[in-house]
Design an enzyme around this catalytic site. Sequence first.
Site, PDB file in Angstrom:
ATOM      1  CG  ASN A   1      -1.077  -6.933   4.331  1.00 53.87           C
ATOM      2  OD1 ASN A   1      -0.176  -7.275   4.724  1.00 53.87           O
ATOM      3  ND2 ASN A   1      -1.603  -6.189   3.509  1.00 53.87           N
ATOM      4  CB  THR A   2      -6.904  -6.976   4.184  1.00 54.59           C
ATOM      5  OG1 THR A   2      -5.586  -8.201   4.221  1.00 54.59           O
ATOM      6  CG2 THR A   2      -7.906  -7.360   3.248  1.00 54.59           C
TER       7      THR A   2
ATOM      8  N   GLY B   1      -8.112  -9.768   7.821  1.00 55.41           N
ATOM      9  CA  GLY B   1      -8.319 -10.221   6.367  1.00 55.41           C
ATOM     10  C   GLY B   1      -9.523  -9.308   6.298  1.00 55.41           C
TER      11      GLY B   1
ATOM     12  CE  LYS C   1       0.582  -9.688  13.413  1.00 58.88           C
ATOM     13  NZ  LYS C   1       0.294  -9.130  12.306  1.00 58.88           N
TER      14      LYS C   1
ATOM     15  CB  ALA D   1      -6.071  -8.835  12.795  1.00 53.41           C
ATOM     16  N   GLY D   2      -7.438  -7.392  10.882  1.00 50.24           N
ATOM     17  CA  GLY D   2      -9.981  -6.291  10.783  1.00 50.24           C
ATOM     18  C   GLY D   2     -10.047  -4.828  11.455  1.00 50.24           C
TER      19      GLY D   2
END
Lengths: 64, 260
Positions: B209-210, B161, B100, B187-188
């Site tokens: 992830n976050t 994040g 990635k 992301a996000g």
Amino acid sequence: MLKINGQETDAAGKSISEYLSSANYEPRQIVVEINEEIIAKERYGETILKDGDVVEIISFMGGG
Amino acid sequence: MQEKDEKDTLVLGGKEFHSRFILGSGKYSLQLIEAAVRDAGAEIVTLAVRRAQTKEHENILSYIPEGVTLLPNTSGARDAHEAVRIAHLARELCGSNFVKIEIMRDTKYLLPDNAETIRATEILAKEGFVVLPYMYPDLNVGRDLVSAGAAAVMPLAAPIGSNRGLATRDFIQMLIDELDLPVIVDAGIGKPSQACEAMEMGAAAVMANTALATAGNLTMMASAFRQAIDAGRKAYLSGLGRVLVRGAASSDPLTGFLRD
């Protein structure tokens, strides 16, 4: 002196294997790069660190 | 119907995946990874590459279940040269040719540098990597990434994040509609409903992830995301019902109750 992971280190004359073992790294979990060239694991014994080398010892960690 | 679901695979670099949930491994305990992978049903896990710690530190690879495809990222790279260098290190570490691309110059918003990302994609795809570039969702850039040999594109939904959801929704939709490549929303994404919406839009997969790492119960949230992603995918495959801009349409027979 040479730079290992950003730190000035007095390891010239040691092989990669010797350095890894003295600094307590586990060779199976890492990859070693000298002056931006990846060193194959089978060459750790024969590759001698020299003054001025820039060495990176890299492994995986959690990331997204 | 069951058979149709089983054949609904995500293909990346010639490899078939049944899960459409790509799981990050950052910012939570190594001890939770196995359960998170299991509850997420994930078949792909991302990793970062960093300066090694000595022996007493545990090796993340021993916590990732067998059979999971590793997707190392190039986070920390500020240009294409550094991303290529990190990709080479990652391949040496795990033998996987999946990567990635993540190239950032901006430290406040952590936005990807699209121009450098295209350059790195071109170099690594030529070398035989399966390249998944993290990108700011711009259709022209998406087309360049297709030409550069990307295996998929990974547009951001909102800053990394941030858990703010599909802030770039309309632009991701353009990528989905126009590119002949899987679009993986990355992301996000902060909650399952947002992952579900991305899948309803036709995204090929969602990466998170976050959202999990900062949740009260990480593994329960992994399971919630899995269900939301499955639901969104099913909704997309079934074809969403139409939206009326004006007026109404009753679902009931249009006769008055006891009046006609």
